[in-house]
Design an enzyme around this catalytic site. Structure first.
Site, short mmCIF file in Angstrom:
data_model
loop_
_atom_site.label_atom_id
_atom_site.label_comp_id
_atom_site.label_asym_id
_atom_site.label_seq_id
_atom_site.Cartn_x
_atom_site.Cartn_y
_atom_site.Cartn_z
N ARG A 230 0.83 -1.20 0.00
CA ARG A 230 0.00 0.00 0.00
C ARG A 230 0.88 1.26 0.00
O ARG A 230 1.96 1.29 0.59
CB ARG A 230 -0.92 0.03 1.23
CG ARG A 230 -1.92 1.19 1.13
CD ARG A 230 -2.78 1.34 2.37
NE ARG A 230 -3.57 2.57 2.26
CZ ARG A 230 -3.93 3.32 3.28
NH1 ARG A 230 -3.61 2.98 4.51
NH2 ARG A 230 -4.62 4.43 3.08
N HIS A 231 0.38 2.31 -0.63
CA HIS A 231 1.10 3.58 -0.72
C HIS A 231 1.27 4.25 0.64
O HIS A 231 0.59 3.93 1.62
CB HIS A 231 0.35 4.53 -1.66
CG HIS A 231 -1.03 4.87 -1.18
ND1 HIS A 231 -1.28 5.80 -0.18
CD2 HIS A 231 -2.25 4.40 -1.54
CE1 HIS A 231 -2.58 5.89 0.04
NE2 HIS A 231 -3.19 5.04 -0.77
N GLU B 46 -7.27 2.36 -6.89
CA GLU B 46 -8.23 2.22 -5.80
C GLU B 46 -9.65 2.18 -6.34
O GLU B 46 -9.90 2.50 -7.51
CB GLU B 46 -8.05 3.39 -4.82
CG GLU B 46 -8.91 3.33 -3.55
CD GLU B 46 -8.73 2.06 -2.73
OE1 GLU B 46 -9.20 1.00 -3.19
OE2 GLU B 46 -8.16 2.14 -1.63
#
Length: 214
Positions: free
Chosen positions: A10-11, A84
């Site tokens: 995840r970022h 997303e």
């Protein structure tokens, strides 16, 4: 053939994460903390000697992947299917604002019930299908010697991996959301992929994302 390991990452943090705003596919960059998170996590992931690097083309995921690319020399392979969930006109709302505007929708989301995001966005089931297909394709392009890192987003990763692993949807809520810059490690098993680590990368951190499971 199939990859030897998949790391779904995840970022880092964005200003909207901090403000509890729904991001969806709004192209919000990393904030200073998020950039630091990406650099720190990239140093740990580089120790796994990744051989390929994929990323969502949204700025926050691309910049996160960029920190690993800088350490490893890998070229980032961008894929829109790793974005997303599309929340359409809900982007920029806080969960509190959404609950005030549309309490029924907010209640269904928190209960894990089907709910299209925004006027014309995606459902959780749709984003899971999109992401799982992308992850299947990426895995099948690899070889047993490959460690493939996929920089992406929290909700899409969580539900997409559950579908990728053929976990029944009723059990998806048992898999918690990802903190910023944490990752899920998957290994090929005898018959299918299996989870090596979930939400790895740090001691437990608050989950600030479009994935409310509270």
């Amino acid at each position: 053939m199939s990859a030897g390991r998949l790391i779904v990452w995840r970022h880092g943090r964005t200003e909207w994460n901090l403000q509890d705003k729904i991001q969806g596919q709004a192209d919000i960059p990393l904030d200073a903390v998020g950039l630091g998170q990406a650099r720190s996590a990239a140093a740990r992931l580089a120790a796994l000697a990744p051989t390929r690097l994929f990323a969502s083309d949204l700025k926050r995921a691309a910049a996160t992947a960029g920190e690993l690319a800088a350490l490893t020399g890998l070229e980032i392979e961008y894929d829109e299917a790793l974005r997303e969930i599309d929340v359409d006109d809900w982007a920029g709302l806080t969960m509190a604002e959404l609950a005030a505007m549309n309490p029924e929708a907010a209640a269904r989301i928190r209960a894990g019930e089907p709910q299209r995001r925004g006027t014309a966005g995606e459902t959780v089931e749709e984003v899971a299908t999109r992401f799982a297909k992308a992850l299947t394709r990426i895995a099948e392009e690899g070889t047993p010697e490959d460690t493939i890192v996929v920089a992406t987003h929290g909700l899409a990763a969580r539900v997409g991996i559950c579908l990728f692993l053929n976990i029944p949807q009723t059990n998806w809520p048992a898999f918690g959301g990802l903190a910023n810059c944490n990752w899920i490690s998957l290994l090929p098993g005898r018959h299918s992929w299996r989870i090596e680590e979930w939400n790895a990368g740090s001691l437990p951190e608050p989950v600030m994302s479009d994935d409310p499971q509270r």
